[in-house]
Design a protein around this motif. Structure first.
Motif, PDB file in Angstrom:
ATOM      1  N   PRO A  98       8.078  -1.452  26.648  1.00 51.39           N
ATOM      2  CA  PRO A  98       8.338  -0.995  28.018  1.00 51.39           C
ATOM      3  C   PRO A  98       8.292   0.517  28.167  1.00 51.39           C
ATOM      4  O   PRO A  98       8.124   1.029  29.278  1.00 51.39           O
ATOM      5  N   ALA A  99       8.451   1.234  27.070  1.00 54.71           N
ATOM      6  CA  ALA A  99       8.420   2.700  27.146  1.00 54.71           C
ATOM      7  C   ALA A  99       6.996   3.245  27.080  1.00 54.71           C
ATOM      8  O   ALA A  99       6.790   4.457  27.193  1.00 54.71           O
ATOM      9  N   GLY A 100       6.017   2.362  26.911  1.00 54.93           N
ATOM     10  CA  GLY A 100       4.646   2.837  26.730  1.00 54.93           C
ATOM     11  C   GLY A 100       3.923   3.161  28.019  1.00 54.93           C
ATOM     12  O   GLY A 100       2.850   3.769  27.987  1.00 54.93           O
ATOM     13  N   PHE A 101       4.481   2.773  29.178  1.00 56.87           N
ATOM     14  CA  PHE A 101       3.782   3.027  30.438  1.00 56.87           C
ATOM     15  C   PHE A 101       3.872   4.508  30.810  1.00 56.87           C
ATOM     16  O   PHE A 101       4.935   5.129  30.691  1.00 56.87           O
ATOM     17  N   GLU A 102       2.768   5.068  31.242  1.00 54.61           N
ATOM     18  CA  GLU A 102       2.741   6.477  31.631  1.00 54.61           C
ATOM     19  C   GLU A 102       2.957   6.585  33.140  1.00 54.61           C
ATOM     20  O   GLU A 102       2.065   6.314  33.946  1.00 54.61           O
ATOM     21  N   TRP A 103       4.168   6.980  33.508  1.00 50.25           N
ATOM     22  CA  TRP A 103       4.511   7.118  34.915  1.00 50.25           C
ATOM     23  C   TRP A 103       3.860   8.371  35.489  1.00 50.25           C
ATOM     24  O   TRP A 103       3.878   9.432  34.881  1.00 50.25           O
ATOM     25  N   ARG A 104       3.325   8.243  36.694  1.00 53.83           N
ATOM     26  CA  ARG A 104       2.622   9.362  37.333  1.00 53.83           C
ATOM     27  C   ARG A 104       3.505  10.096  38.332  1.00 53.83           C
ATOM     28  O   ARG A 104       3.242  11.249  38.654  1.00 53.83           O
ATOM     29  N   ARG A 105       4.517   9.433  38.857  1.00 53.79           N
ATOM     30  CA  ARG A 105       5.338  10.042  39.897  1.00 53.79           C
ATOM     31  C   ARG A 105       6.757  10.256  39.424  1.00 53.79           C
ATOM     32  O   ARG A 105       7.339   9.389  38.769  1.00 53.79           O
ATOM     33  N   GLU A 106       7.305  11.389  39.787  1.00 50.25           N
ATOM     34  CA  GLU A 106       8.739  11.606  39.612  1.00 50.25           C
ATOM     35  C   GLU A 106       9.447  10.901  40.764  1.00 50.25           C
ATOM     36  O   GLU A 106       8.951  10.873  41.890  1.00 50.25           O
ATOM     37  N   TRP A 107      10.605  10.343  40.495  1.00 50.53           N
ATOM     38  CA  TRP A 107      11.297   9.571  41.519  1.00 50.53           C
ATOM     39  C   TRP A 107      12.796   9.795  41.407  1.00 50.53           C
ATOM     40  O   TRP A 107      13.382   9.557  40.362  1.00 50.53           O
ATOM     41  N   ARG A 108      13.377  10.266  42.497  1.00 49.62           N
ATOM     42  CA  ARG A 108      14.816  10.515  42.524  1.00 49.62           C
ATOM     43  C   ARG A 108      15.592   9.407  43.221  1.00 49.62           C
ATOM     44  O   ARG A 108      16.805   9.492  43.349  1.00 49.62           O
ATOM     45  N   GLY A 109      14.873   8.414  43.699  1.00 49.95           N
ATOM     46  CA  GLY A 109      15.534   7.262  44.291  1.00 49.95           C
ATOM     47  C   GLY A 109      15.756   7.388  45.788  1.00 49.95           C
ATOM     48  O   GLY A 109      15.665   8.472  46.362  1.00 49.95           O
ATOM     49  N   ARG A 110      16.056   6.239  46.412  1.00 48.53           N
ATOM     50  CA  ARG A 110      16.423   6.182  47.823  1.00 48.53           C
ATOM     51  C   ARG A 110      17.677   5.333  47.932  1.00 48.53           C
ATOM     52  O   ARG A 110      17.695   4.184  47.469  1.00 48.53           O
ATOM     53  N   PRO A 111      18.743   5.853  48.521  1.00 47.50           N
ATOM     54  CA  PRO A 111      19.995   5.090  48.608  1.00 47.50           C
ATOM     55  C   PRO A 111      19.903   3.982  49.645  1.00 47.50           C
ATOM     56  O   PRO A 111      18.981   3.940  50.482  1.00 47.50           O
TER      57      PRO A 111
END
Length: 606
Positions: A98-111
């Motif tokens: 599961p750690a092998g995916f290369e995420w392209r976007r930073e994400w701080r979340g939405r409440p």
């Protein structure tokens, strides 16, 4: 890598590691790439001295290699905690990182506060029925004003197509949808459009096909019974590890796939007599993970108990879920718009618009009152001083309320566009967290029916017969009930993406966009205080409710109506939104409404 499994009853456990490599999305198909290292061998496992009932062994394995655990000389079974089941529920597991995916976007979340949710089924959102195809439609949701996509279950289930509530691998992702990498790509794409992602997870039961958990340990107990049989073991002997199994699965979805929340299916079926309920333990772990990852995470429960403890904070003696579905709001709105009064709708229909008014001021219609459907008192009152309104979800349609009808008919099959507009105004201007079901925003003309793809002929026939018998008891001819196993049933349920460009769908879509934009622009529409909503039901049966400086007025009838808003209505400065052209109120505060319409007004003095 280290392979581990909990099998407390086994006297011997072996790891079977094969040379076949799973290719993403190839459910039911395999690719043989030969054998490398020690693949294709059997590895005896050793007891873990630090953890009772656990077995472990270290072995070299490449991503995609299939593996399983053999208990006491039996056939290899898939890993209960595997992230991939490339051959479906009955097949072996595949090694996945599961750690092998290369995420392209930073994400701080939405409440959750201020959210607008959109329930989506990957298999019918597009005819392709994949994560990647669904991701191509995300711009539509972002333009609509949605904040969070709520995915129906994506754990492996029999065949290629189904609702997903009969999954048996709570850690894995359905391969025909695109597998783990497909889900990660979808989440990454959603975040790129500013959309959070919520996943529907099922902890209360597992489906019959490929359910090998009983072979490994006491995952189920006869101490309690549910509509699906023996209950998940949350409080009998061995329940510590079972609770850890489902808790670990929930945290893995949020952590490894960067999800923003989970919707918990039918939490009333989680039978737990321990001092600390499983839900409280789960909510504490999710809050701790949110602090660790530095972004908001939340849990939404589905419960028919009308129990305030579901969303009451843990420190106040509740389970601490962050929100729950509110079927009472749905039932009150549904009966008002459709006139249906069968089954559990009867109590709501008897009260007419007053039922909807009650939910707007207290959340639950049944808050200790007598339920004729149940033949007893039901529910308890929410503490409106300490429970913010956003903890309840409001909706006019859901997968349950559509798909569990005999022919899967949406409101659009029975109601005029005007009444669909009334439903949208009630949901999107309510004090609650609104949720739409996919296609609702344009009044989709496609049904959403119950469909399955069971590979076991006997199970397939049992499901087919059971579905038809169920509705035959309510007066439906068996031949009129769609065959769940017929591929055409699923195809009929896929959205028609040409509809939004045609009338009356285009007008409904624009109406939803306007209301969502209004909700985003007007702080009064997301005010979490119960006192900020003041409903009224005039003698003519229309309903109107104030939200700060705004007033929502709904005429659900097929004739013109007059809503008497009082002398303060003379201070109305504008008609903010109206489904049909409408004049401001008369000097005496009378608002004349065309049939089947909704309007949002604003006052100068507030």
């Amino acid at each position: 890598m280290l392979f581990e499994v909990w099998a407390p009853r086994a006297g011997r456990v072996e790891l079977h590691l094969e040379g076949r490599i799973a290719r993403t999305g190839d459910a039911g198909r395999t690719g043989d790439t030969g054998r490398t290292g020690d693949t294709g061998r059997t590895h005896p496992m050793e007891r873990d001295p630090a953890r009772e009932g656990w077995w472990r062994v270290a072995a070299e394995a490449v991503p995609g290699a299939r593996y399983g655990f053999a208990l006491d000389g039996g056939a290899p079974l898939p890993d209960p905690r595997s992230r991939r089941r490339p051959d479906g529920p009955e097949g072996l597991s595949a090694v996945s990182d599961p750690a092998g995916f290369e995420w392209r976007r930073e994400w701080r979340g939405r409440p959750l506060p201020g959210a607008v949710l959109y329930e989506l089924h990957i298999g019918t959102f597009t005819r392709e029925g994949t994560f990647d195809a669904a991701a191509e439609r995300l711009p539509h949701l972002a333009e609509l004003g949605i904040t969070h996509v709520e995915l129906m279950p994506v754990c492996p289930f029999p065949g290629a197509h189904g609702w997903g509530y009969d999954g048996v691998a709570p850690w894995a992702v359905h391969e025909p949808y695109g597998g783990p990498e497909g889900l990660a790509r979808f989440v990454d794409a959603a975040h790129g459009h500013g959309l959070g992602v919520v996943l529907d997870v099922v902890h209360n039961h597992l489906g019959p096909s490929g359910n090998h958990l009983p072979s490994f340990g006491p995952y189920f107990t006869d101490t309690h019974h549910t509509p699906w049989g023996a209950a998940v073991n949350l409080d009998a002997p061995g329940s510590d590890e079972v609770r850890a199994y489902f808790l670990g699965s929930a945290l893995a979805w949020l952590r490894d796939y960067r999800l923003d929340g989970l919707r918990l299916d039918a939490v009333h079926a989680l039978r737990d007599t321990r001092a600390r309920h499983f839900l409280a333990e789960l909510s504490a772990a999710v809050d701790a993970l949110a602090a660790e990852v530095g972004r908001p995470l939340f849990l939404i429960g589905e419960s028919d108990l009308n129990d305030p403890r579901t969303t009451t904070p843990r420190e106040a003696g509740g389970h601490g879920l962050h929100a729950q579905w509110n079927d009472d709001f749905h039932h009150a709105l549904h009966t008002l718009l459709t006139g249906e009064r069968q089954g559990y709708y009867a109590d709501f229909a008897a009260e007419g618009p007053h039922a909807l008014a009650k939910t707007l001021t207290g959340g639950f219609f049944h808050d200790g009152t007598y339920s004729a459907f149940r033949g007893r008192g039901h529910g308890a009152a929410l503490n409106t001083l300490t429970t913010p309104t956003y903890r309840l979800l409001a909706y006019a349609q859901t997968h349950d309320q559509i798909g569990n009808r005999a022919v899967g008919d949406r409101l659009s099959a029975r109601l005029s566009p005007g009444l669909l507009a009334c439903a949208a105004a009630a949901v999107l201007c309510s004090p609650f967290t609104p949720m739409l079901f996919m296609g609702e925003e344009w009044g989709a003309g496609t049904p959403w029916q119950y469909f399955t793809d069971h590979q076991d002929p006997e199970l397939a026939e049992a499901v087919r017969r059971g579905r038809r018998r169920e509705f035959a008891a309510h007066g439906w001819a068996e031949e009129d009930v769609p065959d769940p196993q017929d591929p055409a049933t699923r195809l009929r349920s896929c959205l028609d993406w040409t509809e939004p460009a045609r009338e009356p769908h285009a007008k409904l879509l624009d109406w939803h966009r306007r209301l969502i934009a209004l909700r985003r622009a007007e702080p009064a529409l997301t005010d979490p205080r119960w006192s900020a909503t003041r409903p009224s039901v005039p003698s003519d049966g229309c309903i109107h409710f104030r939200r700060g400086p705004l007033c929502v007025v709904i005429n659900p009838y097929g004739h013109p109506a007059e809503a008497r808003l009082g002398p303060h209505a003379t201070d109305c400065t504008e008609v903010v939104a109206a489904w049909r052209p409408i004049d401001p109120p008369d000097p005496d505060g009378t608002l004349r409404l065309p049939p089947e319409t909704a309007v949002v007004l604003r006052w100068r003095d507030l």
